[in-house]
Design an enzyme around this catalytic site. Structure first.
Site, PDB file in Angstrom:
ATOM      1  N   PRO A  30       9.898  -3.883  -0.180  1.00 61.16           N
ATOM      2  CA  PRO A  30      11.009  -3.540   0.716  1.00 61.16           C
ATOM      3  C   PRO A  30      10.527  -3.415   2.166  1.00 61.16           C
ATOM      4  O   PRO A  30       9.375  -3.047   2.404  1.00 61.16           O
ATOM      5  CB  PRO A  30      11.500  -2.192   0.191  1.00 61.16           C
ATOM      6  CG  PRO A  30      10.922  -2.042  -1.168  1.00 61.16           C
ATOM      7  CD  PRO A  30       9.682  -2.875  -1.225  1.00 61.16           C
ATOM      8  N   MET A  31      11.428  -3.733   3.114  1.00 63.99           N
ATOM      9  CA  MET A  31      11.058  -3.662   4.536  1.00 63.99           C
ATOM     10  C   MET A  31      11.410  -2.285   5.105  1.00 63.99           C
ATOM     11  O   MET A  31      12.259  -1.594   4.562  1.00 63.99           O
ATOM     12  CB  MET A  31      11.780  -4.767   5.296  1.00 63.99           C
ATOM     13  CG  MET A  31      11.296  -6.144   4.852  1.00 63.99           C
ATOM     14  SD  MET A  31      11.880  -7.466   5.916  1.00 63.99           S
ATOM     15  CE  MET A  31      13.539  -7.663   5.334  1.00 63.99           C
ATOM     16  N   GLY A  45       7.460   1.709   4.746  1.00 65.83           N
ATOM     17  CA  GLY A  45       6.168   2.408   4.762  1.00 65.83           C
ATOM     18  C   GLY A  45       5.197   1.854   3.747  1.00 65.83           C
ATOM     19  O   GLY A  45       4.185   2.482   3.432  1.00 65.83           O
ATOM     20  N   LEU A  46       5.489   0.649   3.220  1.00 64.31           N
ATOM     21  CA  LEU A  46       4.634   0.052   2.185  1.00 64.31           C
ATOM     22  C   LEU A  46       3.770  -1.078   2.747  1.00 64.31           C
ATOM     23  O   LEU A  46       3.003  -1.712   2.006  1.00 64.31           O
ATOM     24  CB  LEU A  46       5.501  -0.469   1.026  1.00 64.31           C
ATOM     25  CG  LEU A  46       6.306   0.617   0.300  1.00 64.31           C
ATOM     26  CD1 LEU A  46       7.269  -0.013  -0.709  1.00 64.31           C
ATOM     27  CD2 LEU A  46       5.382   1.607  -0.402  1.00 64.31           C
ATOM     28  N   LYS A  92       0.852  -1.203   0.000  1.00 62.50           N
ATOM     29  CA  LYS A  92       0.000   0.000   0.000  1.00 62.50           C
ATOM     30  C   LYS A  92       0.875   1.236   0.000  1.00 62.50           C
ATOM     31  O   LYS A  92       2.063   1.183   0.390  1.00 62.50           O
ATOM     32  CB  LYS A  92      -0.929   0.037   1.215  1.00 62.50           C
ATOM     33  CG  LYS A  92      -0.251  -0.003   2.597  1.00 62.50           C
ATOM     34  CD  LYS A  92       0.233   1.335   3.137  1.00 62.50           C
ATOM     35  CE  LYS A  92       0.855   1.215   4.530  1.00 62.50           C
ATOM     36  NZ  LYS A  92       1.679   2.351   4.929  1.00 62.50           N
ATOM     37  N   ASP A 148      -1.987  -1.552  10.897  1.00 65.75           N
ATOM     38  CA  ASP A 148      -2.197  -1.555   9.435  1.00 65.75           C
ATOM     39  C   ASP A 148      -2.792  -2.867   8.920  1.00 65.75           C
ATOM     40  O   ASP A 148      -3.214  -2.934   7.768  1.00 65.75           O
ATOM     41  CB  ASP A 148      -0.849  -1.388   8.706  1.00 65.75           C
ATOM     42  CG  ASP A 148      -0.428   0.060   8.599  1.00 65.75           C
ATOM     43  OD1 ASP A 148      -1.204   0.938   9.036  1.00 65.75           O
ATOM     44  OD2 ASP A 148       0.670   0.303   8.075  1.00 65.75           O
TER      45      ASP A 148
HETATM   46  O1  C5P Z   1       0.684  -1.361  15.064  1.00 69.70           O
HETATM   47  P1  C5P Z   1       2.099  -1.453  14.629  1.00 69.70           P
HETATM   48  O2  C5P Z   1       2.865  -2.470  15.433  1.00 69.70           O
HETATM   49  O3  C5P Z   1       2.266  -1.636  13.160  1.00 69.70           O
HETATM   50  O4  C5P Z   1       2.759  -0.038  14.947  1.00 69.70           O
HETATM   51  C1  C5P Z   1       4.147   0.116  15.087  1.00 69.70           C
HETATM   52  C2  C5P Z   1       4.418   1.317  15.982  1.00 69.70           C
HETATM   53  O5  C5P Z   1       4.011   2.517  15.302  1.00 69.70           O
HETATM   54  C3  C5P Z   1       3.630   1.335  17.268  1.00 69.70           C
HETATM   55  O6  C5P Z   1       4.320   0.643  18.287  1.00 69.70           O
HETATM   56  C4  C5P Z   1       3.539   2.811  17.567  1.00 69.70           C
HETATM   57  O7  C5P Z   1       4.739   3.256  18.164  1.00 69.70           O
HETATM   58  C5  C5P Z   1       3.458   3.451  16.195  1.00 69.70           C
HETATM   59  N1  C5P Z   1       2.068   3.763  15.774  1.00 69.70           N
HETATM   60  C6  C5P Z   1       1.399   4.813  16.393  1.00 69.70           C
HETATM   61  N2  C5P Z   1       0.123   5.116  16.014  1.00 69.70           N
HETATM   62  C7  C5P Z   1      -0.501   4.432  15.029  1.00 69.70           C
HETATM   63  C8  C5P Z   1       0.165   3.363  14.375  1.00 69.70           C
HETATM   64  C9  C5P Z   1       1.456   3.058  14.782  1.00 69.70           C
HETATM   65  O8  C5P Z   1       1.954   5.462  17.293  1.00 69.70           O
HETATM   66  N3  C5P Z   1      -1.752   4.769  14.678  1.00 69.70           N
END
Ligand code: C5P
Length: 287
Positions: free
Chosen positions: A98-99, A102-103, A12, A138
């Site tokens: 890619p890791m 942001g995708l 995405k 996500d």
């Molecule tokens: O949910 P996920 O593990 O993908 O998110 C990674 C990190 O990104 C979270 O630990 C948080 O620090 C940050 N995040 C956030 N607010 C969001 C999504 C992600 O602060 N809405």
């Protein structure tokens, strides 16, 4: 299992990402527009005796409980009333997304695993959104696909009209960015902004409709990102921004030739670039 199951897990971009504040749970309250693109990882599921085996074409990708696919498998296994660790299954990930880019590669892989394993292990599909949200903010989006508005952590989803088909030039600088760091940089900037100019509400609030509030905090730490955005704009992109928390910068183009020309112009000097295209909801569901 009758033969292998092979599925695509698409990437995405975030057409827009507004950060509205910090929530009590430490996450950030978002208003974001997700858009599926054709770039994808491929996951192959096959039966194999013994404990769950995960492997990945990219040696940098973890293949244990640190991988969201592994955690997705554990979730569905438990939801099906099975005890212990998942078993009798091997999952192979061909990684093209890619890791730390942001995708959404890891989240998309996890959502694909949830879907396949729920059907394989006869777990009610209605339980998938909750499982997805427990894996990451996500992940629920990747059960939907297409053009979708995400509120709250980005996981309260409202399907939108698909945007017109566009070509997408993706430019990856030679570094990745952790999502956690990018949100931390947004926090720091907001605190500095408060100290300088008092409570929010000033001119800073007037911004274009499509924008990414993480971009400036990321640019503060990685100025090259701003250069890439400018280069894509100069190459004729109708919109250029970082995707999610970066490090990928994307540009939208009406014509494939323009997207390819931009990729050639920007994808040098330690950067890589590739051309993809938007995928609408109907195509996303065909997988
Ligand atoms: O949910 P996920 O593990 O993908 O998110 C990674 C990190 O990104 C979270 O630990 C948080 O620090 C940050 N995040 C956030 N607010 C969001 C999504 C992600 O602060 N809405």
């Amino acid at each position: 299992m009758a033969g292998n199951r092979v599925v695509r897990a698409r990437a995405k971009v975030n057409l827009s990402l507004r950060v509205l504040g910090v929530r009590a749970d430490g996450y950030h309250e978002l208003r974001t527009v997700f858009q599926s693109i054709a770039l994808h990882d491929t996951l192959t599921f096959r039966s194999a005796r013994g404990p769950l085996r995960l492997d990945c074409s990219d040696p940098a990708c973890p293949v244990d409980g640190a991988n969201l696919v592994w955690r997705a498998a554990a979730c569905v296994w438990a939801a099906g009333g099975r005890t212990g660790e998942p078993r009798d299954l091997a999952i192979r990930i061909e990684k093209r997304i890619p890791m730390q880019a942001g995708l959404g590669g890891g989240s998309s892989d996890a959502a694909a695993a949830l879907r396949v394993l729920a059907s394989m292990w006869q777990v009610d599909g209605a339980r998938l959104p909750d499982m997805a949200a427990s894996l990451g903010a996500d992940v629920p989006y990747f059960l939907e696909g297409g053009t979708v508005l995400g509120l709250e952590r980005g996981d309260l989803l409202f399907p939108l009209l698909d945007i017109p088909a566009s070509w997408v030039t993706l430019v990856m600088p030679g570094f990745g960015i952790s999502t956690k760091d990018a949100f931390g940089w947004w926090d720091e900037r907001r605190d500095v902004g408060r100290a300088l100019s008092g409570p929010p509400g000033g001119p800073d609030r007037v911004r274009p409709a499509f924008s990414n509030d993480l971009e400036q905090p990321v640019v503060d730490h990685h100025p090259e990102i701003a250069q890439i955005v400018k280069m894509l704009q100069r190459a004729g992109a109708s919109h250029a921004a970082i995707s999610g928390s970066g490090s990928t910068v994307f540009g939208l183009f009406d014509r494939k030739a323009d997207a390819e020309r931009a990729a050639r112009a920007v994808g040098r000097g330690g950067r890589t670039a590739l051309v993809s295209r938007t995928v609408d909801r109907a195509e996303y569901r065909r997988r």
